[in-house]
Design a protein around this motif. Structure first.
Motif, PDB file in Angstrom:
ATOM      1  N   VAL A 165      -9.557  -1.083   7.807  1.00 37.21           N
ATOM      2  CA  VAL A 165      -8.999  -1.933   6.750  1.00 37.21           C
ATOM      3  C   VAL A 165      -7.475  -1.832   6.723  1.00 37.21           C
ATOM      4  CG1 VAL A 165      -8.928  -2.356   4.270  1.00 37.21           C
ATOM      5  CG2 VAL A 165     -11.095  -1.811   5.368  1.00 37.21           C
ATOM      6  N   VAL A 166      -6.947  -0.611   6.735  1.00 33.81           N
ATOM      7  CA  VAL A 166      -5.492  -0.440   6.620  1.00 33.81           C
ATOM      8  C   VAL A 166      -4.753  -0.921   7.870  1.00 33.81           C
ATOM      9  CG1 VAL A 166      -5.726   1.496   5.037  1.00 33.81           C
ATOM     10  CG2 VAL A 166      -5.527   1.936   7.468  1.00 33.81           C
ATOM     11  N   LYS A 167      -5.469  -1.070   8.967  1.00 27.35           N
ATOM     12  CA  LYS A 167      -4.830  -1.501  10.216  1.00 27.35           C
ATOM     13  C   LYS A 167      -4.148  -2.847  10.062  1.00 27.35           C
ATOM     14  CE  LYS A 167      -5.804  -2.153  15.150  1.00 27.35           C
ATOM     15  NZ  LYS A 167      -6.838  -2.113  16.214  1.00 27.35           N
ATOM     16  N   HIS A 168      -4.695  -3.724   9.240  1.00 29.63           N
ATOM     17  CA  HIS A 168      -4.203  -5.093   9.147  1.00 29.63           C
ATOM     18  C   HIS A 168      -3.028  -5.246   8.190  1.00 29.63           C
ATOM     19  CE1 HIS A 168      -7.579  -6.502  11.532  1.00 29.63           C
ATOM     20  NE2 HIS A 168      -8.366  -5.765  10.784  1.00 29.63           N
ATOM     21  N   ILE A 169      -2.743  -4.244   7.378  1.00 30.17           N
ATOM     22  CA  ILE A 169      -1.716  -4.423   6.352  1.00 30.17           C
ATOM     23  C   ILE A 169      -0.654  -3.337   6.366  1.00 30.17           C
ATOM     24  CG2 ILE A 169      -2.926  -3.145   4.510  1.00 30.17           C
ATOM     25  CD1 ILE A 169      -2.047  -5.437   2.602  1.00 30.17           C
ATOM     26  N   SER A 170      -0.937  -2.176   6.965  1.00 37.19           N
ATOM     27  CA  SER A 170      -0.045  -1.024   6.843  1.00 37.19           C
ATOM     28  C   SER A 170       1.002  -0.961   7.957  1.00 37.19           C
ATOM     29  CB  SER A 170      -0.851   0.278   6.842  1.00 37.19           C
ATOM     30  OG  SER A 170      -1.745   0.297   5.764  1.00 37.19           O
ATOM     31  N   ASP A 171       2.153  -0.403   7.618  1.00 37.86           N
ATOM     32  CA  ASP A 171       3.193  -0.106   8.599  1.00 37.86           C
ATOM     33  C   ASP A 171       3.069   1.344   9.071  1.00 37.86           C
ATOM     34  OD1 ASP A 171       4.645  -2.661   8.347  1.00 37.86           O
ATOM     35  OD2 ASP A 171       5.012  -1.974   6.305  1.00 37.86           O
ATOM     36  N   ARG A 172       2.831   2.248   8.128  1.00 37.29           N
ATOM     37  CA  ARG A 172       2.560   3.655   8.443  1.00 37.29           C
ATOM     38  C   ARG A 172       1.252   4.045   7.775  1.00 37.29           C
ATOM     39  NH1 ARG A 172       6.277   7.871   6.655  1.00 37.29           N
ATOM     40  NH2 ARG A 172       6.725   6.513   4.869  1.00 37.29           N
ATOM     41  N   VAL A 173       0.612   5.085   8.322  1.00 41.73           N
ATOM     42  CA  VAL A 173      -0.697   5.504   7.826  1.00 41.73           C
ATOM     43  C   VAL A 173      -0.705   7.017   7.639  1.00 41.73           C
ATOM     44  CG1 VAL A 173      -3.189   5.556   8.254  1.00 41.73           C
ATOM     45  CG2 VAL A 173      -1.838   3.579   8.994  1.00 41.73           C
ATOM     46  N   GLY A 174      -1.248   7.465   6.508  1.00 41.48           N
ATOM     47  CA  GLY A 174      -1.479   8.883   6.266  1.00 41.48           C
ATOM     48  C   GLY A 174      -2.974   9.133   6.162  1.00 41.48           C
ATOM     49  N   VAL A 175      -3.448  10.187   6.790  1.00 39.68           N
ATOM     50  CA  VAL A 175      -4.870  10.534   6.768  1.00 39.68           C
ATOM     51  C   VAL A 175      -5.052  11.765   5.893  1.00 39.68           C
ATOM     52  CG1 VAL A 175      -6.892  11.123   8.154  1.00 39.68           C
ATOM     53  CG2 VAL A 175      -5.143   9.595   9.093  1.00 39.68           C
ATOM     54  N   MET A 176      -5.951  11.670   4.935  1.00 38.35           N
ATOM     55  CA  MET A 176      -6.141  12.729   3.941  1.00 38.35           C
ATOM     56  C   MET A 176      -7.535  13.332   4.082  1.00 38.35           C
ATOM     57  SD  MET A 176      -5.063  12.274  -0.038  1.00 38.35           S
ATOM     58  CE  MET A 176      -4.505  13.669  -1.009  1.00 38.35           C
ATOM     59  N   TYR A 177      -7.593  14.668   3.947  1.00 38.45           N
ATOM     60  CA  TYR A 177      -8.877  15.353   4.010  1.00 38.45           C
ATOM     61  C   TYR A 177      -8.892  16.478   2.987  1.00 38.45           C
ATOM     62  CZ  TYR A 177     -13.001  17.792   5.761  1.00 38.45           C
ATOM     63  OH  TYR A 177     -14.245  18.377   5.861  1.00 38.45           O
ATOM     64  N   LEU A 178      -9.823  16.404   2.058  1.00 36.14           N
ATOM     65  CA  LEU A 178     -10.045  17.450   1.060  1.00 36.14           C
ATOM     66  C   LEU A 178      -8.754  17.847   0.340  1.00 36.14           C
ATOM     67  CD1 LEU A 178     -12.760  18.764   0.304  1.00 36.14           C
ATOM     68  CD2 LEU A 178     -12.053  20.770   1.585  1.00 36.14           C
ATOM     69  N   GLY A 179      -8.020  16.819  -0.116  1.00 34.59           N
ATOM     70  CA  GLY A 179      -6.836  17.066  -0.926  1.00 34.59           C
ATOM     71  C   GLY A 179      -5.552  17.276  -0.170  1.00 34.59           C
ATOM     72  N   LYS A 180      -5.597  17.306   1.177  1.00 31.91           N
ATOM     73  CA  LYS A 180      -4.398  17.553   1.974  1.00 31.91           C
ATOM     74  C   LYS A 180      -4.181  16.456   3.012  1.00 31.91           C
ATOM     75  CE  LYS A 180      -3.815  22.581   1.764  1.00 31.91           C
ATOM     76  NZ  LYS A 180      -2.395  22.546   1.340  1.00 31.91           N
ATOM     77  N   LEU A 181      -2.921  16.182   3.323  1.00 30.10           N
ATOM     78  CA  LEU A 181      -2.605  15.267   4.414  1.00 30.10           C
ATOM     79  C   LEU A 181      -2.728  15.998   5.741  1.00 30.10           C
ATOM     80  CD1 LEU A 181       0.486  13.269   3.112  1.00 30.10           C
ATOM     81  CD2 LEU A 181      -1.708  12.302   3.795  1.00 30.10           C
ATOM     82  N   VAL A 182      -3.438  15.388   6.697  1.00 33.25           N
ATOM     83  CA  VAL A 182      -3.604  16.017   8.013  1.00 33.25           C
ATOM     84  C   VAL A 182      -2.829  15.296   9.106  1.00 33.25           C
ATOM     85  CG1 VAL A 182      -5.839  17.013   7.405  1.00 33.25           C
ATOM     86  CG2 VAL A 182      -5.759  14.746   8.475  1.00 33.25           C
ATOM     87  N   GLU A 183      -2.446  14.042   8.856  1.00 35.19           N
ATOM     88  CA  GLU A 183      -1.677  13.310   9.869  1.00 35.19           C
ATOM     89  C   GLU A 183      -0.959  12.130   9.222  1.00 35.19           C
ATOM     90  OE1 GLU A 183      -2.162  11.682  14.474  1.00 35.19           O
ATOM     91  OE2 GLU A 183      -3.907  12.432  13.379  1.00 35.19           O
ATOM     92  N   ILE A 184       0.277  11.905   9.649  1.00 36.07           N
ATOM     93  CA  ILE A 184       1.073  10.745   9.224  1.00 36.07           C
ATOM     94  C   ILE A 184       1.759  10.184  10.463  1.00 36.07           C
ATOM     95  CG2 ILE A 184       2.928   9.872   7.749  1.00 36.07           C
ATOM     96  CD1 ILE A 184       2.589  12.314   5.969  1.00 36.07           C
ATOM     97  N   ALA A 185       1.659   8.866  10.645  1.00 41.13           N
ATOM     98  CA  ALA A 185       2.314   8.246  11.796  1.00 41.13           C
ATOM     99  C   ALA A 185       2.449   6.750  11.573  1.00 41.13           C
ATOM    100  CB  ALA A 185       1.527   8.516  13.079  1.00 41.13           C
TER     101      ALA A 185
END
Length: 321
Positions: free
Chosen positions: A218-238
């Motif tokens: 879903v976010v692929k079509h609208i986002s410029d950058r993406v953050g991935v969250m797991y159990l309250g913490k960010l694990v990746e941003i790019a």
């Protein structure tokens, strides 16, 4: 160099689960735990993760529906955490939210015209004789007709109600809109329409989005950058292109492997995660993804990895890097 609109530093939100005999908290649900990121002016930042990972709680803190347990939020260089009520109202109209459930977020006893007009009147943005003209303009912007302004929310479809929610968010001319899974309750065909509408409005009104969603598709079509969250913490941003082309964190790789492929002849290896998501009340002591990770090492059990930049504008929290 992009201009930073919002700077979030070490943000946490803990909910009390259990208290002792003296009423002091002894057990917490760590919904958001030490999250730091920046949202640049004019961009759409996508935030993804499984249900219960803290995405919605994070968004509600930004729009002042929750007060953070720890951390600071800077908006246009001004720290907005801990402000008094009168000081908070000065920036509240600049940060609006589009909610996941388009029906529950609308007052069933008000017409949609009154729903859109209410924030304009509360903030004294226009003279009363100009408000109706503004409401009609906003309805046209989101693809609704002006004669529909006298109808009630139950008279609209889910997609139309979400358009009303978008118009209400636009009414106070915000700078940042938190989109909390705005298409997850809609049919697939309607999802595409709403996503295209949000994309068009972003350019027309010069908006910045924090777009919260379950899946990376879903976010692929609208986002410029993406953050991935797991159990309250960010694990990746790019940046979007980097994340989809070269996902580094094993959790991100698993999420991307779950996206269906349109071409039935093209094969794709699916990464099946073992076990269940740990409880946010008692998270693992080391890496929170350790118990489900297919690349885990001994140090993952003991030490929590820090989020660090391993490539230009590509951040990951993993001991592999």
């Amino acid at each position: 160099m992009s201009e930073v609109l919002m700077d979030i530093q070490n943000l946490s939100k803990y909910f009390t689960v259990e208290t002792n005999m003296l009423g002091k908290p002894v057990s917490f649900l760590k919904a958001v735990d030490d999250v730091s990121l920046t949202i640049n002016k004019g961009e759409a930042f996508g935030l993804v993760g499984e249900s219960g990972c803290g995405k919605t709680t994070f968004g509600k803190i930004l729009v002042n529906l929750y007060q953070p347990t720890h951390g600071k939020i800077f908006f246009e260089g001004l720290e907005i955490t801990g402000l008094k009520e009168k000081q908070r109202r000065a920036y509240c109209k600049d940060i609006q939210m589009i909610f996941q459930d388009p029906y529950a977020s609308l007052n069933p006893r008000m017409t949609i015209g009154d729903i859109i007009a209410e924030p304009i009147l509360i903030n004294n943005l226009l003279p009363r004789d100009k408000v109706e003209e503004r409401v009609i303009y906003l309805l046209n912007c989101v693809g609704l007709a002006q004669h529909q302004r006298n109808r009630y929310p139950h008279e609209f479809s889910g997609g139309q109600r979400q358009r009303v929610g978008i118009a209400r968010a636009l009414a106070v001319q915000p700078k940042l809109i938190v989109c909390d899974e705005p298409v997850s309750a809609l049919d697939v065909s309607i999802q595409a329409q709403v996503l295209n509408l949000l994309d068009d409005l972003k350019d027309e009104f010069g908006l910045t989005y924090l777009f919260i969603a379950h899946g990376l598709n879903v976010v692929k079509h609208i986002s410029d950058r993406v953050g991935v969250m797991y159990l309250g913490k960010l694990v990746e941003i790019a940046a979007k292109r980097d994340l989809y082309a070269n996902p580094l964190h094993p959790y991100t790789q698993a999420l991307l492997s779950a996206i269906p492929i349109i071409n039935p002849e093209k094969k794709k290896e699916r990464i099946i995660l073992e076990g269940d998501v740990p409880s946010p009340i008692d998270p693992p002591s080391g890496c929170r993804f350790c118990s489900r990770c297919f690349k885990r090492m001994e140090q993952c059990k003991a030490n929590a990895p820090a989020l660090k930049e391993v490539a230009p504008d590509h951040w990951v929290a993993c001991h592999l890097f």
